[in-house]
Scaffold this motif. Sequence first.
Motif, mmCIF file in Angstrom:
data_model
loop_
_atom_site.group_PDB
_atom_site.id
_atom_site.type_symbol
_atom_site.label_atom_id
_atom_site.label_comp_id
_atom_site.label_asym_id
_atom_site.label_seq_id
_atom_site.Cartn_x
_atom_site.Cartn_y
_atom_site.Cartn_z
ATOM 1 N N MET A 1 42.112 45.664 26.904
ATOM 2 C CA MET A 1 42.460 44.771 28.010
ATOM 3 C C MET A 1 42.511 45.576 29.304
ATOM 4 O O MET A 1 43.144 46.625 29.390
ATOM 5 N N ARG A 2 41.824 45.067 30.337
ATOM 6 C CA ARG A 2 41.775 45.723 31.637
ATOM 7 C C ARG A 2 42.201 44.727 32.720
ATOM 8 O O ARG A 2 42.015 43.516 32.573
ATOM 9 N N THR A 3 42.729 45.268 33.800
ATOM 10 C CA THR A 3 43.133 44.409 34.914
ATOM 11 C C THR A 3 41.947 43.616 35.441
ATOM 12 O O THR A 3 42.075 42.453 35.839
ATOM 13 N N GLU A 4 40.783 44.249 35.429
ATOM 14 C CA GLU A 4 39.581 43.584 35.922
ATOM 15 C C GLU A 4 39.261 42.324 35.125
ATOM 16 O O GLU A 4 38.582 41.412 35.637
ATOM 17 N N ASP A 5 39.760 42.240 33.895
ATOM 18 C CA ASP A 5 39.528 41.049 33.076
ATOM 19 C C ASP A 5 40.151 39.800 33.690
ATOM 20 O O ASP A 5 39.795 38.672 33.307
ATOM 21 N N PHE A 6 41.091 39.985 34.623
ATOM 22 C CA PHE A 6 41.801 38.858 35.228
ATOM 23 C C PHE A 6 41.396 38.665 36.687
ATOM 24 O O PHE A 6 42.104 38.039 37.463
ATOM 25 N N ASN A 7 40.240 39.198 37.020
ATOM 26 C CA ASN A 7 39.706 39.072 38.367
ATOM 27 C C ASN A 7 38.731 37.893 38.429
ATOM 28 O O ASN A 7 38.150 37.490 37.419
ATOM 29 N N TYR A 8 38.593 37.314 39.603
ATOM 30 C CA TYR A 8 37.592 36.269 39.829
ATOM 31 C C TYR A 8 37.272 36.239 41.313
ATOM 32 O O TYR A 8 38.034 36.729 42.151
ATOM 33 N N ASP A 9 36.105 35.716 41.645
ATOM 34 C CA ASP A 9 35.687 35.626 43.042
ATOM 35 C C ASP A 9 36.345 34.411 43.689
ATOM 36 O O ASP A 9 36.085 33.269 43.287
ATOM 37 N N LEU A 10 37.181 34.671 44.682
ATOM 38 C CA LEU A 10 37.907 33.609 45.374
ATOM 39 C C LEU A 10 37.359 33.464 46.784
ATOM 40 O O LEU A 10 37.623 34.303 47.652
ATOM 41 N N PRO A 11 36.586 32.425 47.044
ATOM 42 C CA PRO A 11 36.075 32.215 48.405
ATOM 43 C C PRO A 11 37.232 32.027 49.388
ATOM 44 O O PRO A 11 38.148 31.236 49.137
ATOM 45 N N GLU A 12 37.173 32.734 50.478
ATOM 46 C CA GLU A 12 38.279 32.690 51.435
ATOM 47 C C GLU A 12 38.525 31.283 51.962
ATOM 48 O O GLU A 12 39.670 30.887 52.212
ATOM 49 N N GLU A 13 37.454 30.486 52.072
ATOM 50 C CA GLU A 13 37.619 29.144 52.636
ATOM 51 C C GLU A 13 38.357 28.204 51.690
ATOM 52 O O GLU A 13 38.788 27.123 52.108
#
Length: 393
Positions: A1-13
Motif C-alpha cells: 500500500m502506497r500513499t499514491e494509491d489514494f491520489n486522483y486528478d482533481l480539476p481545480e474548477e
Amino acid sequence: MRTEDFNYDLPEELIAQEPAAVRDACRMLVMDRESGELEDRIFRDIEEYLRPGDLLVANETRVMPARLLGAKRGTGGQAEVFLLREVKGEKAKPYLDEALTESANQQAIWEVLVRPGKRLKPGSGAVDFTDKQGNVALSAEVVDWASAKTDAAATGEGQDAEASAAKGERIARLTTTLPSLDEALHAVGHTPLPPYIKNYAGDEELYQTVYSRREASAAAPTAGLHFTPELIERLKANGVRWETVELEVGLDTFRIVDEDDPTKHKMHTEFYTVPQTTVDAINETHAAGGRVIAVGTTSTRSLESAWDPQANGGEGAITARNRDATSLYLLPGSTFHVIDGLITNFHVPKSTLMMLVSAFSSREHIMAAYRHAIESRYRMLSFGDAMFIKPAK
C-alpha cells in the motif's frame, strides 16, 4: 500500500468555492458499500435510503473564530495567527502573565500557526488585532516554539520542535482588556476556511452546521453542512433517530500524507466526546436490527475510537467518552465495529480521509466513484457535494 494509491486528478474548477444555494439541494453520489454500485441523487433524497429505526450520529462541534489577522506592534507589519488548541493546566503556567493571573478570563495560552514565521518568534513582540471600530481588542505574543513539552500536553504525543517551527507552529499568549477572551475573539476573529477556498466573502455561518453547539474546532465537520432543520425533522418524523458526538476538528484535516508509505504517517490527536445517550441509542438500534449511519468522518472516528474491545466480557462494546484523546488512523484493513453507513463529502487527494473511506468500502470502489464524480462534474471538497456510502443491507 502506497500513499499514491489514494491520489486522483482533481480539476481545480471542480473545487467548490461557495456552498450550495440551498443546503440540502446539493448533489449526492450514492454508493453501495459492498458492490460499489452508484446512483446520482440530490441530498434531500437521503430520506429514501433511511429506514424507521435507523440512527444518524453527527458531530455537533462548532468552528471557532480561529483566524486572526493583525499587525505587529511597533512596525505595523501584517501578521496572521491561527488558533490550533488551548494549552491548559501545568503546561500553561510558565507562560502566563503574572500581572493578569487574577483575570483568568482575560488571558490564555494557545498552540498557534503564525505567518510570517520568520518574523514571529519568541521575544519578537506582540501582534495586535483590532475590532471594526479600529480599537485593539486582542493581542498575541509568541512565547515559545511548539515542542514536545506542550504538544504532548495538548495532543498526547511528542513532536520535534524543529519540525513544528518549520510549519509555523508556536506557543502564544493571548491577552485582552475586554471582559473576556471569548468576547475579544468574536470581535476580531474570522471563521477559518480551508486553504483551497479562495476569496469567499459570503456568510461565514454557511460554514457551520445548523446543529452546531460549542465552539471548539478549527474546521467544520463538512458532511453535516447539507442538513437543514426541516430535513432533520422530517427524518425524525419518519422514525429515524438523531444523536450527536463531539470531536474537536484540528487543522490537520487539511493536510495530505507526505510519507510514501501511509502506515508511517502519524495522526495528530484530537479530543472527542461520546455521550451515554448516544451509546444507548447505538446499542438499541443494533439490537432492534437498525443501522447506524455516521454523518462525516469525524463522527466515524469518534464512534470507532469509543469501541472498547475489552468491554462486555471481552466481546467488545462502545463506551461513553468525555473529551478523551484519539489518534485513530483508519486505513484499508481496519475493522469498523460501530457504523454501518457513512455520509461524507469528497476529499483531498492523498489525505487520511481518502484512506478512511477506502477502508470503509474498498479502494477500488472509492476510486471508481471519484472518477464518476469528476466525469459528472460534481462539486468537490468542503463546500462541495455529498457522498453516501450506504449499507449493503
